[in-house]
Scaffold this active site. Structure first.
Site, PDB file in Angstrom:
ATOM      1  N   ASP A 190      12.366 -11.306  56.567  1.00  0.00           N
ATOM      2  CA  ASP A 190      11.300 -10.519  56.114  1.00  0.00           C
ATOM      3  C   ASP A 190       9.919 -11.279  56.550  1.00  0.00           C
ATOM      4  O   ASP A 190       8.850 -10.718  56.808  1.00  0.00           O
ATOM      5  CB  ASP A 190      11.222 -10.731  54.423  1.00  0.00           C
ATOM      6  CG  ASP A 190      12.596  -9.950  54.135  1.00  0.00           C
ATOM      7  OD1 ASP A 190      13.054  -9.068  54.687  1.00  0.00           O
ATOM      8  OD2 ASP A 190      13.145 -10.639  53.178  1.00  0.00           O
ATOM      9  N   HIS A 232      15.091  -9.507  48.598  1.00  0.00           N
ATOM     10  CA  HIS A 232      15.525  -8.736  49.852  1.00  0.00           C
ATOM     11  C   HIS A 232      16.158  -7.408  49.925  1.00  0.00           C
ATOM     12  O   HIS A 232      16.998  -7.265  50.188  1.00  0.00           O
ATOM     13  CB  HIS A 232      16.549 -10.041  50.502  1.00  0.00           C
ATOM     14  CG  HIS A 232      16.767  -9.490  51.989  1.00  0.00           C
ATOM     15  ND1 HIS A 232      15.692  -9.182  52.893  1.00  0.00           N
ATOM     16  CD2 HIS A 232      17.937  -8.628  52.490  1.00  0.00           C
ATOM     17  CE1 HIS A 232      16.196  -8.794  54.009  1.00  0.00           C
ATOM     18  NE2 HIS A 232      17.450  -8.570  53.791  1.00  0.00           N
TER      19      HIS A 232
HETATM   20  P1  NAD Z   1      29.562  -7.670  61.208  1.00  0.00           P
HETATM   21  O1  NAD Z   1      30.432  -6.801  60.604  1.00  0.00           O
HETATM   22  O2  NAD Z   1      29.196  -7.528  62.598  1.00  0.00           O
HETATM   23  O3  NAD Z   1      30.080  -9.255  60.825  1.00  0.00           O
HETATM   24  C1  NAD Z   1      30.455  -9.487  59.750  1.00  0.00           C
HETATM   25  C2  NAD Z   1      31.609 -10.451  59.963  1.00  0.00           C
HETATM   26  O4  NAD Z   1      32.066 -10.903  58.895  1.00  0.00           O
HETATM   27  C3  NAD Z   1      32.847  -9.969  60.817  1.00  0.00           C
HETATM   28  O5  NAD Z   1      33.034 -10.932  62.027  1.00  0.00           O
HETATM   29  C4  NAD Z   1      34.073 -10.041  59.784  1.00  0.00           C
HETATM   30  O6  NAD Z   1      35.282 -10.403  60.469  1.00  0.00           O
HETATM   31  C5  NAD Z   1      33.397 -11.227  59.036  1.00  0.00           C
HETATM   32  N1  NAD Z   1      34.007 -11.160  57.627  1.00  0.00           N
HETATM   33  C6  NAD Z   1      34.403 -10.602  56.720  1.00  0.00           C
HETATM   34  N2  NAD Z   1      35.185 -10.766  55.835  1.00  0.00           N
HETATM   35  C7  NAD Z   1      35.232 -12.183  55.981  1.00  0.00           C
HETATM   36  C8  NAD Z   1      35.511 -13.349  55.182  1.00  0.00           C
HETATM   37  N3  NAD Z   1      36.325 -13.202  53.967  1.00  0.00           N
HETATM   38  N4  NAD Z   1      35.529 -14.679  55.653  1.00  0.00           N
HETATM   39  C9  NAD Z   1      34.695 -14.688  56.696  1.00  0.00           C
HETATM   40  N5  NAD Z   1      34.595 -13.946  57.633  1.00  0.00           N
HETATM   41  C10 NAD Z   1      34.310 -12.497  57.148  1.00  0.00           C
HETATM   42  O7  NAD Z   1      28.243  -7.544  60.223  1.00  0.00           O
HETATM   43  P2  NAD Z   1      26.632  -8.476  60.591  1.00  0.00           P
HETATM   44  O8  NAD Z   1      25.933  -7.451  61.297  1.00  0.00           O
HETATM   45  O9  NAD Z   1      27.022  -9.777  61.296  1.00  0.00           O
HETATM   46  O10 NAD Z   1      26.222  -8.665  59.001  1.00  0.00           O
HETATM   47  C11 NAD Z   1      26.769  -9.357  58.089  1.00  0.00           C
HETATM   48  C12 NAD Z   1      26.121  -9.329  56.702  1.00  0.00           C
HETATM   49  O11 NAD Z   1      24.639  -9.897  56.810  1.00  0.00           O
HETATM   50  C13 NAD Z   1      25.883  -8.120  56.028  1.00  0.00           C
HETATM   51  O12 NAD Z   1      26.387  -8.141  54.882  1.00  0.00           O
HETATM   52  C14 NAD Z   1      24.452  -7.555  56.211  1.00  0.00           C
HETATM   53  O13 NAD Z   1      24.022  -6.706  55.565  1.00  0.00           O
HETATM   54  C15 NAD Z   1      23.776  -8.952  56.353  1.00  0.00           C
HETATM   55  N6  NAD Z   1      22.569  -9.168  56.818  1.00  0.00           N
HETATM   56  C16 NAD Z   1      21.433  -9.653  56.128  1.00  0.00           C
HETATM   57  C17 NAD Z   1      20.366  -9.988  56.546  1.00  0.00           C
HETATM   58  C18 NAD Z   1      19.150 -10.792  55.664  1.00  0.00           C
HETATM   59  O14 NAD Z   1      17.999 -10.684  55.947  1.00  0.00           O
HETATM   60  N7  NAD Z   1      19.424 -11.491  54.710  1.00  0.00           N
HETATM   61  C19 NAD Z   1      19.834  -9.486  57.774  1.00  0.00           C
HETATM   62  C20 NAD Z   1      20.809  -8.521  58.474  1.00  0.00           C
HETATM   63  C21 NAD Z   1      22.015  -8.657  58.066  1.00  0.00           C
HETATM   64  C1  LMR Z   2      17.671  -6.393  57.167  1.00  0.00           C
HETATM   65  O1  LMR Z   2      16.738  -6.840  56.350  1.00  0.00           O
HETATM   66  O2  LMR Z   2      17.781  -6.466  58.323  1.00  0.00           O
HETATM   67  C2  LMR Z   2      19.106  -6.672  56.448  1.00  0.00           C
HETATM   68  O3  LMR Z   2      19.195  -7.014  55.067  1.00  0.00           O
HETATM   69  C3  LMR Z   2      20.183  -5.925  56.901  1.00  0.00           C
HETATM   70  C4  LMR Z   2      19.894  -4.398  56.325  1.00  0.00           C
HETATM   71  O4  LMR Z   2      20.833  -3.732  55.745  1.00  0.00           O
HETATM   72  O5  LMR Z   2      18.753  -3.916  56.531  1.00  0.00           O
END
Ligand code: NAD
Ligand code: LMR
Length: 368
Positions: A190, A232
């Site tokens: 953010d 967030h």
């Molecule tokens: P993705 O599906 O590409 O990757 C997620 C990974 O987690 C996969 O490789 C999967 O195998 C793994 N996984 C699932 N269960 C698991 C477990 N029990 N133990 C270990 N690994 C496990 O998803 P992504 O795009 O990498 O996003 C991941 C998370 O991050 C999502 O929840 C998304 O919303 C979040 N996210 C948060 C922010 C933020 O600003 N905080 C920003 C972007 C994404």
């Molecule tokens: C973001 O801010 O990009 C993450 O929280 C992923 C989402 O679902 O928007």
């Protein structure tokens, strides 16, 4: 300082070096830029390392000279990611761990655990729609953290952060390992977005500080800064453009538009990716910035301040994102909100009920 400028400074220093032998040049380069010799051993574990965020984040952590051991864990795919990343000629030793049987080994001795495990959004979904799947993933990972590395700093990326952080806190409390100074919801993206959008609107150079990720010795200056507080998700993301630097005279309309774009930044990416996930590359960057700040704090570097969603008493809510000072034990100080504009005061009032209910949802889930 830009990367190009940094490179020129190093090259100029090398040209001035007393001998031109490559070994003395290498020594100078090491002394000036890669001071790994003086950095303590630090193990960083990435849980969800084979995912969209996990892979680029693992790469960025491999570039970080503060890391001596990089542990990559996922339920599938980590041997390949670890083999790939391990060939990069930087300080850390990389190991891949796959499946629950290896989770303990992955975590043992970790100083910092980064959690990007879980499912991402598709168009039309809110972050809260991820709760049913991700809450259970986070709960089981945090149960293992409590057992295998109870003193680690835990940086939570998995959504919905407004609920997964309270879940983690409850799991740690039940295990008797909770230390509020060591649990962080990663809201750095953010801040990254707010800085980018603000700099674009104001037409000022935004920080270009890749060296932050690569070495701890060079001094990096951020030309633009914008604190982002609250939580967030949607309106709980409250950028404080009234405190942005350099200061500006943006109109109320401009501030409202920048605020909305920051709040909707995640959705902008989700829609652009059209069903193929959410922000991964910018998130990996943001996650690496935050982990780097945690490592610097642990190593005793002074004045490390980042925004993060932490246990807090600066509002009526038990968790809240604001600037925090990081130190040898994690959170050293939760900084206050500062002076808010009327627009920001209104935003703060509006976000409290939604954030409160997301926090309560997480606490309830963890205790059922
Ligand atoms: P993705 O599906 O590409 O990757 C997620 C990974 O987690 C996969 O490789 C999967 O195998 C793994 N996984 C699932 N269960 C698991 C477990 N029990 N133990 C270990 N690994 C496990 O998803 P992504 O795009 O990498 O996003 C991941 C998370 O991050 C999502 O929840 C998304 O919303 C979040 N996210 C948060 C922010 C933020 O600003 N905080 C920003 C972007 C994404
Ligand atoms: C973001 O801010 O990009 C993450 O929280 C992923 C989402 O679902 O928007």
């Amino acid at each position: 300082m830009t990367v190009t400028m940094l490179r020129s400074v190093v090259e100029a220093a090398l040209r001035r070096a007393p001998t031109s032998s490559s070994s003395s040049s290498n020594q100078l380069l090491r002394r000036r830029c890669y001071s790994s010799d003086s950095n303590p051993e630090r193990k960083v574990a990435v849980l969800g390392a084979a995912g969209g965020i996990g892979q680029p984040l693992s790469l960025l952590m491999k570039l970080n000279q503060l890391v001596s051991s990089l542990s990559l864990y996922d339920i599938a795919g980590t041997p390949g990611v670890a083999a790939d990343v391990s060939h990069i000629n930087t300080r850390s030793q990389v190991k891949g761990y796959v499946g629950e049987d290896q989770l303990g080994q992955a975590l043992e001795g970790a100083d910092v655990v980064i959690i990007p495990a879980g499912v991402p959004r598709k168009p039309g979904m809110t972050r809260d729609d991820l709760f049913n799947i991700n809450a259970s993933i986070v709960k089981s990972l945090c149960t293992a953290i409590a057992k295998f590395c109870p003193n680690a700093l835990v940086t939570m990326i998995s959504n919905p952060v407004n609920s997964t952080v309270p879940i983690a806190a409850e799991v740690f409390k039940k295990a008797g390992t909770y230390d509020e100074k060591k649990l962080f919801g990663v809201t750095t993206l953010d801040v990254v977005r707010a800085k980018t959008f603000y700099a674009g609107k104001e037409n000022v150079p935004v920080a270009e500080c890749v060296s932050q990720l690569q070495n701890s010795a060079c001094v990096c200056t951020s030309e633009v800064n914008v604190p982002v507080v609250g939580g967030h998700a949607g309106i709980t993301i409250l950028p404080l453009f009234s405190q942005a630097t350099p200061t500006s005279n943006l109109s109320e309309e401009d501030i409202a538009a920048l605020t909305k774009r920051t709040q909707d930044g995640g959705t902008e990416v989700v829609e652009a990716k059209a069903g193929k996930g959410s922000a991964t590359l910018s998130m990996a960057y943001a996650g690496a910035i935050f982990a780097d700040a945690c490592l610097k704090g642990l190593n005793g570097v002074p004045d490390i301040i980042e925004c993060s969603f932490v246990q807090s008493s600066i509002t009526e809510l038990p968790f809240f994102a604001s600037k925090v000072r990081l130190g040898k034990n994690g959170v050293e100080e939760v900084l206050g909100l500062g002076t808010l504009s009327d627009y920001e005061k209104q935003g703060l009032g509006n976000l409290i009920p939604e954030l409160k209910s997301s926090i309560e949802k997480g606490i309830k889930f963890a205790n059922q």
